[in-house]
Design a protein around this motif. Structure first.
Motif, PDB file in Angstrom:
ATOM      1  N   GLN A 128     -10.682  -1.518  -1.351  1.00 35.29           N
ATOM      2  CA  GLN A 128     -10.651  -2.882  -0.389  1.00 35.29           C
ATOM      3  C   GLN A 128     -10.576  -2.071   0.997  1.00 35.29           C
ATOM      4  O   GLN A 128     -10.363  -0.639   1.170  1.00 35.29           O
ATOM      5  CB  GLN A 128      -9.268  -3.230  -0.511  1.00 35.29           C
ATOM      6  CG  GLN A 128      -9.101  -4.287  -1.754  1.00 35.29           C
ATOM      7  CD  GLN A 128      -9.858  -5.379  -1.828  1.00 35.29           C
ATOM      8  OE1 GLN A 128     -10.082  -5.974  -0.711  1.00 35.29           O
ATOM      9  NE2 GLN A 128     -10.526  -5.486  -2.951  1.00 35.29           N
TER      10      GLN A 128
ATOM     11  N   LYS B  38     -10.125  -1.081 -10.122  1.00 34.54           N
ATOM     12  CA  LYS B  38     -10.503  -2.096  -9.220  1.00 34.54           C
ATOM     13  C   LYS B  38     -11.456  -1.917  -8.139  1.00 34.54           C
ATOM     14  O   LYS B  38     -11.749  -0.789  -7.900  1.00 34.54           O
ATOM     15  CB  LYS B  38      -9.225  -2.798  -8.895  1.00 34.54           C
ATOM     16  CG  LYS B  38      -8.030  -3.214  -9.486  1.00 34.54           C
ATOM     17  CD  LYS B  38      -6.828  -3.725  -9.088  1.00 34.54           C
ATOM     18  CE  LYS B  38      -5.976  -4.279 -10.009  1.00 34.54           C
ATOM     19  NZ  LYS B  38      -4.826  -4.915  -9.471  1.00 34.54           N
ATOM     20  N   ARG B  39     -12.055  -2.886  -7.437  1.00 34.24           N
ATOM     21  CA  ARG B  39     -12.739  -2.724  -6.314  1.00 34.24           C
ATOM     22  C   ARG B  39     -11.967  -2.135  -5.073  1.00 34.24           C
ATOM     23  O   ARG B  39     -11.038  -2.536  -4.800  1.00 34.24           O
ATOM     24  CB  ARG B  39     -13.265  -4.330  -5.880  1.00 34.24           C
ATOM     25  CG  ARG B  39     -14.258  -4.124  -4.678  1.00 34.24           C
ATOM     26  CD  ARG B  39     -14.503  -5.617  -4.351  1.00 34.24           C
ATOM     27  NE  ARG B  39     -15.202  -6.501  -5.217  1.00 34.24           N
ATOM     28  CZ  ARG B  39     -16.643  -6.587  -5.237  1.00 34.24           C
ATOM     29  NH1 ARG B  39     -17.110  -6.023  -4.172  1.00 34.24           N
ATOM     30  NH2 ARG B  39     -17.313  -7.286  -5.984  1.00 34.24           N
TER      31      ARG B  39
ATOM     32  N   ARG C 154     -14.860   2.595  -8.650  1.00 34.27           N
ATOM     33  CA  ARG C 154     -13.811   1.602  -8.682  1.00 34.27           C
ATOM     34  C   ARG C 154     -12.564   2.719  -8.547  1.00 34.27           C
ATOM     35  O   ARG C 154     -12.520   3.865  -8.410  1.00 34.27           O
ATOM     36  CB  ARG C 154     -13.447   1.265 -10.444  1.00 34.27           C
ATOM     37  CG  ARG C 154     -14.711   0.352 -10.775  1.00 34.27           C
ATOM     38  CD  ARG C 154     -14.872  -0.919  -9.798  1.00 34.27           C
ATOM     39  NE  ARG C 154     -16.009  -1.630 -10.485  1.00 34.27           N
ATOM     40  CZ  ARG C 154     -17.402  -1.634 -10.283  1.00 34.27           C
ATOM     41  NH1 ARG C 154     -17.684  -0.670  -9.348  1.00 34.27           N
ATOM     42  NH2 ARG C 154     -18.167  -2.377 -10.722  1.00 34.27           N
TER      43      ARG C 154
ATOM     44  N   CYS D 183     -17.286  -0.840   1.090  1.00 33.05           N
ATOM     45  CA  CYS D 183     -16.689  -1.447  -0.163  1.00 33.05           C
ATOM     46  C   CYS D 183     -17.563  -1.942  -0.975  1.00 33.05           C
ATOM     47  O   CYS D 183     -17.601  -1.489  -2.319  1.00 33.05           O
ATOM     48  CB  CYS D 183     -15.610  -2.689   0.090  1.00 33.05           C
ATOM     49  SG  CYS D 183     -14.225  -1.873   0.764  1.00 33.05           S
ATOM     50  N   GLU D 184     -18.775  -2.868  -0.489  1.00 33.69           N
ATOM     51  CA  GLU D 184     -19.720  -3.383  -1.481  1.00 33.69           C
ATOM     52  C   GLU D 184     -20.714  -2.088  -1.738  1.00 33.69           C
ATOM     53  O   GLU D 184     -21.106  -2.085  -2.947  1.00 33.69           O
ATOM     54  CB  GLU D 184     -20.520  -4.280  -0.599  1.00 33.69           C
ATOM     55  CG  GLU D 184     -19.832  -5.506  -0.131  1.00 33.69           C
ATOM     56  CD  GLU D 184     -19.487  -6.299  -1.572  1.00 33.69           C
ATOM     57  OE1 GLU D 184     -20.194  -6.322  -2.233  1.00 33.69           O
ATOM     58  OE2 GLU D 184     -18.641  -6.720  -1.240  1.00 33.69           O
TER      59      GLU D 184
ATOM     60  N   TYR E 289     -18.802  -0.520  -4.741  1.00 36.68           N
ATOM     61  CA  TYR E 289     -18.965  -1.195  -5.990  1.00 36.68           C
ATOM     62  C   TYR E 289     -20.228  -1.251  -6.342  1.00 36.68           C
ATOM     63  O   TYR E 289     -20.283  -1.156  -7.830  1.00 36.68           O
ATOM     64  CB  TYR E 289     -18.572  -2.550  -5.466  1.00 36.68           C
ATOM     65  CG  TYR E 289     -18.372  -3.632  -6.637  1.00 36.68           C
ATOM     66  CD1 TYR E 289     -17.258  -3.722  -7.497  1.00 36.68           C
ATOM     67  CD2 TYR E 289     -19.503  -4.492  -6.941  1.00 36.68           C
ATOM     68  CE1 TYR E 289     -17.109  -4.447  -8.521  1.00 36.68           C
ATOM     69  CE2 TYR E 289     -19.337  -5.287  -8.065  1.00 36.68           C
ATOM     70  CZ  TYR E 289     -18.265  -5.205  -8.878  1.00 36.68           C
ATOM     71  OH  TYR E 289     -18.228  -6.243  -9.850  1.00 36.68           O
ATOM     72  N   ASP E 290     -21.426  -1.432  -5.753  1.00 36.05           N
ATOM     73  CA  ASP E 290     -22.562  -1.310  -6.314  1.00 36.05           C
ATOM     74  C   ASP E 290     -22.988   0.010  -6.785  1.00 36.05           C
ATOM     75  O   ASP E 290     -23.894   0.015  -7.767  1.00 36.05           O
ATOM     76  CB  ASP E 290     -23.829  -1.673  -5.243  1.00 36.05           C
ATOM     77  CG  ASP E 290     -23.583  -3.511  -4.716  1.00 36.05           C
ATOM     78  OD1 ASP E 290     -22.887  -3.968  -5.509  1.00 36.05           O
ATOM     79  OD2 ASP E 290     -23.769  -3.695  -3.673  1.00 36.05           O
TER      80      ASP E 290
END
Length: 251
Positions: A213, A210-211, A205, A196-197, A200-201
């Motif tokens: 999950q 959204k981020r 999305r 997920c990170e 996001y980086d």
């Protein structure tokens, strides 16, 4: 006497090239009103299936009459425009009757005080309800047949794909998301939270902006057979799909 003209068309009927569209119904209601000395004081139209009970314009007639011009009748093209479900129809009919508002149809006519009127209404609504069920059955069979052949039969589109004319095509903006998830999971044994990170980086999305999950990542990973070219619909097993697979990943 004053009346409201109520029109309903549904997505099912429109997709089947419904010959009773909005203008046809409106003209029939107008002609009926002229012949029977009614003045149409308001037109209301819903675009939704007659089997559903959450129709905003009909709700105004049933529950918020004070927001509408005064009226003594509601005129529809056919009674199945009110509801294709028998129980719903009679609930609406008696809700209006308690307010001394008549429910009139341009196609089906009932004599006031006729002992057979309700029997006739019930028969008409039963036929309409069975027709709706048959349409749903035919539609369901068609989807199942298409799915058995590996074709997309509706539902949520998996990440990495979008639909064009009923066919799943790879989405160039989402494909890197799927590739990243499987590469990190298979080759680097990265945890779901860390994936997920990484997404996001990387500026990725969800479709809602959204981020990502861990639950979404887990869902994509569990759909591995699809990304390998298989397809599954409902309770049936996996079959060879007709869409282009994303897996195995390019080296």
């Amino acid at each position: 006497m004053k009346a409201i003209g109520y029109i309903r068309v549904s997505t099912e009927e429109q997709s089947a090239d419904d010959k009773y569209g909005i203008e046809v119904q409106k003209q029939a209601i107008s002609d009926y009103a002229d012949r029977n000395d009614f003045e149409i004081v308001c037109w209301l139209t819903d675009t939704i299936s007659g089997a559903k009970d959450n129709r905003p314009e009909l709700d105004k007639i049933l529950y918020n009459a004070d927001q509408l011009p005064a009226h003594e009748a509601v005129i529809v093209f056919k009674n199945d425009r009110v509801a294709r479900d028998t129980k719903l129809y009679f609930y609406y009919f008696y809700t209006l009757e308690k307010r001394n508002v008549k429910l009139l149809s341009t196609e089906e006519h009932f004599s006031e005080g006729d002992d057979f009127a309700n029997i006739y209404r019930s028969l008409l609504m039963f036929v309409a309800e069975q027709e709706r069920k048959n349409i749903a059955l035919r539609t369901g069979r068609g989807r199942s047949l298409k799915a058995q052949c590996g074709g997309y039969s509706g539902g949520n589109k998996p990440y990495g794909y979008y639909c064009v004319d009923g066919m799943l095509m790879q989405n160039p903006e989402e494909r890197p998301i799927v590739e990243t998830i499987f590469r990190e999971h298979d080759e680097n044994h990265t945890s779901l939270l860390d994936i997920c990170e990484i997404l996001y980086d990387g500026g990725y999305r969800t479709r809602k902006g959204k981020r990502f999950q861990p639950s979404t990542i887990r869902g994509i990973l569990s759909n591995r057979p699809f990304y390998e070219g298989k397809y599954k619909y409902g309770d049936m097993g996996w079959v060879q799909g007709v869409h282009s697979p994303i897996l195995p990943l390019e080296v």
